[in-house]
Design a protein around this motif. Structure first.
Motif, mmCIF file in Angstrom:
data_model
loop_
_atom_site.group_PDB
_atom_site.id
_atom_site.type_symbol
_atom_site.label_atom_id
_atom_site.label_comp_id
_atom_site.label_asym_id
_atom_site.label_seq_id
_atom_site.Cartn_x
_atom_site.Cartn_y
_atom_site.Cartn_z
ATOM 1 N N LYS A 77 0.841 -1.200 0.000
ATOM 2 C CA LYS A 77 0.000 0.000 0.000
ATOM 3 C C LYS A 77 0.872 1.245 0.000
ATOM 4 O O LYS A 77 1.859 1.318 0.735
ATOM 5 C CB LYS A 77 -0.909 -0.008 1.240
ATOM 6 N N GLY A 78 0.539 2.196 -0.860
ATOM 7 C CA GLY A 78 1.202 3.498 -0.860
ATOM 8 C C GLY A 78 0.287 4.538 -0.254
ATOM 9 O O GLY A 78 -0.649 4.200 0.473
ATOM 10 N N VAL A 120 -3.093 -2.411 -3.095
ATOM 11 C CA VAL A 120 -4.280 -1.814 -2.473
ATOM 12 C C VAL A 120 -4.832 -0.691 -3.331
ATOM 13 O O VAL A 120 -6.036 -0.605 -3.590
ATOM 14 C CB VAL A 120 -3.949 -1.310 -1.052
ATOM 15 N N THR A 121 -3.967 0.175 -3.818
ATOM 16 C CA THR A 121 -4.425 1.307 -4.620
ATOM 17 C C THR A 121 -4.916 0.863 -5.985
ATOM 18 O O THR A 121 -5.935 1.353 -6.486
ATOM 19 C CB THR A 121 -3.296 2.345 -4.767
ATOM 20 N N SER A 122 -4.219 -0.073 -6.608
ATOM 21 C CA SER A 122 -4.669 -0.537 -7.926
ATOM 22 C C SER A 122 -6.034 -1.207 -7.821
ATOM 23 O O SER A 122 -6.901 -1.022 -8.692
ATOM 24 C CB SER A 122 -3.643 -1.494 -8.546
ATOM 25 N N GLU A 123 -6.257 -1.968 -6.756
ATOM 26 C CA GLU A 123 -7.579 -2.584 -6.561
ATOM 27 C C GLU A 123 -8.661 -1.510 -6.430
ATOM 28 O O GLU A 123 -9.734 -1.611 -7.036
ATOM 29 C CB GLU A 123 -7.556 -3.474 -5.319
ATOM 30 N N THR A 183 -9.977 -7.023 -8.521
ATOM 31 C CA THR A 183 -8.751 -7.761 -8.804
ATOM 32 C C THR A 183 -8.160 -8.428 -7.577
ATOM 33 O O THR A 183 -7.157 -9.123 -7.695
ATOM 34 C CB THR A 183 -7.698 -6.797 -9.381
ATOM 35 N N ASP A 184 -8.741 -8.198 -6.400
ATOM 36 C CA ASP A 184 -8.183 -8.704 -5.136
ATOM 37 C C ASP A 184 -6.741 -8.249 -4.944
ATOM 38 O O ASP A 184 -5.946 -8.936 -4.294
ATOM 39 C CB ASP A 184 -8.271 -10.229 -5.066
ATOM 40 N N GLY A 185 -6.389 -7.136 -5.560
ATOM 41 C CA GLY A 185 -5.032 -6.626 -5.435
ATOM 42 C C GLY A 185 -4.003 -7.457 -6.165
ATOM 43 O O GLY A 185 -2.811 -7.267 -5.959
ATOM 44 N N TYR A 186 -4.447 -8.376 -7.035
ATOM 45 C CA TYR A 186 -3.513 -9.305 -7.679
ATOM 46 C C TYR A 186 -3.127 -8.878 -9.088
ATOM 47 O O TYR A 186 -1.958 -8.899 -9.456
ATOM 48 C CB TYR A 186 -4.125 -10.703 -7.725
ATOM 49 N N LEU A 219 1.825 -3.154 -8.880
ATOM 50 C CA LEU A 219 3.241 -3.148 -8.491
ATOM 51 C C LEU A 219 3.763 -4.553 -8.177
ATOM 52 O O LEU A 219 4.887 -4.905 -8.567
ATOM 53 C CB LEU A 219 3.445 -2.244 -7.273
ATOM 54 N N ALA A 220 2.974 -5.374 -7.490
ATOM 55 C CA ALA A 220 3.436 -6.720 -7.137
ATOM 56 C C ALA A 220 3.682 -7.570 -8.380
ATOM 57 O O ALA A 220 4.648 -8.324 -8.456
ATOM 58 C CB ALA A 220 2.421 -7.396 -6.216
ATOM 59 N N ARG A 221 2.797 -7.438 -9.384
ATOM 60 C CA ARG A 221 3.017 -8.181 -10.632
ATOM 61 C C ARG A 221 4.220 -7.615 -11.373
ATOM 62 O O ARG A 221 4.982 -8.355 -12.004
ATOM 63 C CB ARG A 221 1.769 -8.131 -11.524
ATOM 64 N N TRP A 222 4.415 -6.319 -11.328
ATOM 65 C CA TRP A 222 5.564 -5.695 -11.981
ATOM 66 C C TRP A 222 6.864 -6.201 -11.370
ATOM 67 O O TRP A 222 7.852 -6.438 -12.075
ATOM 68 C CB TRP A 222 5.470 -4.178 -11.842
#
Length: 288
Positions: A103-104, A183-186, A196-199, A212-215
């Motif tokens: 989370k940012g 968190v923000t992308s979701e 997206t469940d943050g995924y 970001l996590a996928r990146w």
């Protein structure tokens, strides 16, 4: 319809007494009753309209949350996604440290320079690049990766029908490429009803949103280096912004179309990051 909420039947006229004084009292009472019923109707109508206005305002507020990022006009268009996303796969209870911040702070830093034009023909689309503060990555570094992807002869500009150019800061642009924490992308994707469940990453009108996590980690068993997954996810979500829908694996052992949802598995195909393969646009069966 409102009048039916008050009474579903008409009142029969009351017989008037023979005595004039009593008759006047009955008439006065009848008029008073009609005035009170009319007043109740007005109050009921006003209440229904106020409630409808409140619901509409709440819905509009949800739609507009994250829908604009200060500057330009493209990001103020209605948010939408042409096709539903697959359910995210099961995830580990604790993401690996290399996935980056979960989370940012919900704000973004923008690339500080303009970029060259990618592509040799067609209409020009301008784009911005932004990275969430707290993602521990500089916006200019992410912008360089996006720009390199767009400039590649295997990318979306290969057909000579499109040109792409990055603009600095929050200048006017047709769309923005965001790198955001899970968190923000979701939350951003959810403004268009995408969960997206943050995924996973997503695209909504005017916004290419990279998780970001996928990146940072790609997906398990992708079968290709991290750099290739990064190229894939940029090209895939940008493809949606350019009007492309999802495609399926054409056959086992074949390259996966870039518009296939490779983040959810390759379904027998081989990882592929590019819309053009061997100089030809490469596609698969359309997903309804």
């Amino acid at each position: 319809m409102v009048s039916r909420l008050i009474s579903d039947r008409r009142r029969e006229p009351e017989p008037l007494p023979s005595d004039p004084t009593a008759a006047r009292e009955v008439v006065r009472a009848s008029r008073h009753r009609r005035r009170m019923e009319a007043r109740r109707k007005r109050y009921l109508i006003a209440g229904v309209m106020a409630a409808a206005g409140l619901l509409a305002a709440l819905g509009l507020t949800r739609q507009l949350f994250f829908a604009s990022d200060s500057g330009g006009t493209a990001d103020k268009a209605p948010v939408r996604q042409e096709q539903p996303m697959l359910a995210p796969p099961s995830q580990p209870a604790s993401p690996p440290p290399e996935a980056g911040a979960a989370k940012g702070d919900g704000t973004f830093a923008y690339a500080t320079t303009d970029g060259p034009i990618a592509g040799a023909g067609g209409g020009l689309k301008k784009y911005r690049v932004a990275v969430e503060n707290g993602a521990e990555l500089q916006a200019d570094a992410f912008a360089a990766a996006v720009e390199k992807t767009y400039a590649d002869p295997r990318g979306w500009t290969a057909a000579g029908e499109l040109k792409l150019q990055r603009v600095k800061g929050e200048g006017p642009a047709d769309f923005t490429v965001f790198l955001a924490t899970p968190v923000t992308s979701e939350a951003m994707c959810a403004t268009a009803g995408l969960h997206t469940d943050g995924y996973s990453s997503c695209r909504i009108t005017g916004k290419v949103i990279i998780n970001l996590a996928r990146w940072n980690t790609a997906i398990p068993d992708y079968g290709a280096p991290l750099a290739e997954y990064r190229t894939y996810v940029i090209n895939h979500e940008t493809g949606h912004e350019l009007g492309r829908g999802h495609e399926a694996c054409p056959a086992a052992g074949k390259p996966a179309p870039v518009m296939m949802q490779q983040t959810y598995g390759l379904k027998g195909c081989v990882a592929n990051s590019w819309p053009f393969v061997d100089g030809q646009q490469y596609t698969g069966p359309k997903v309804p």
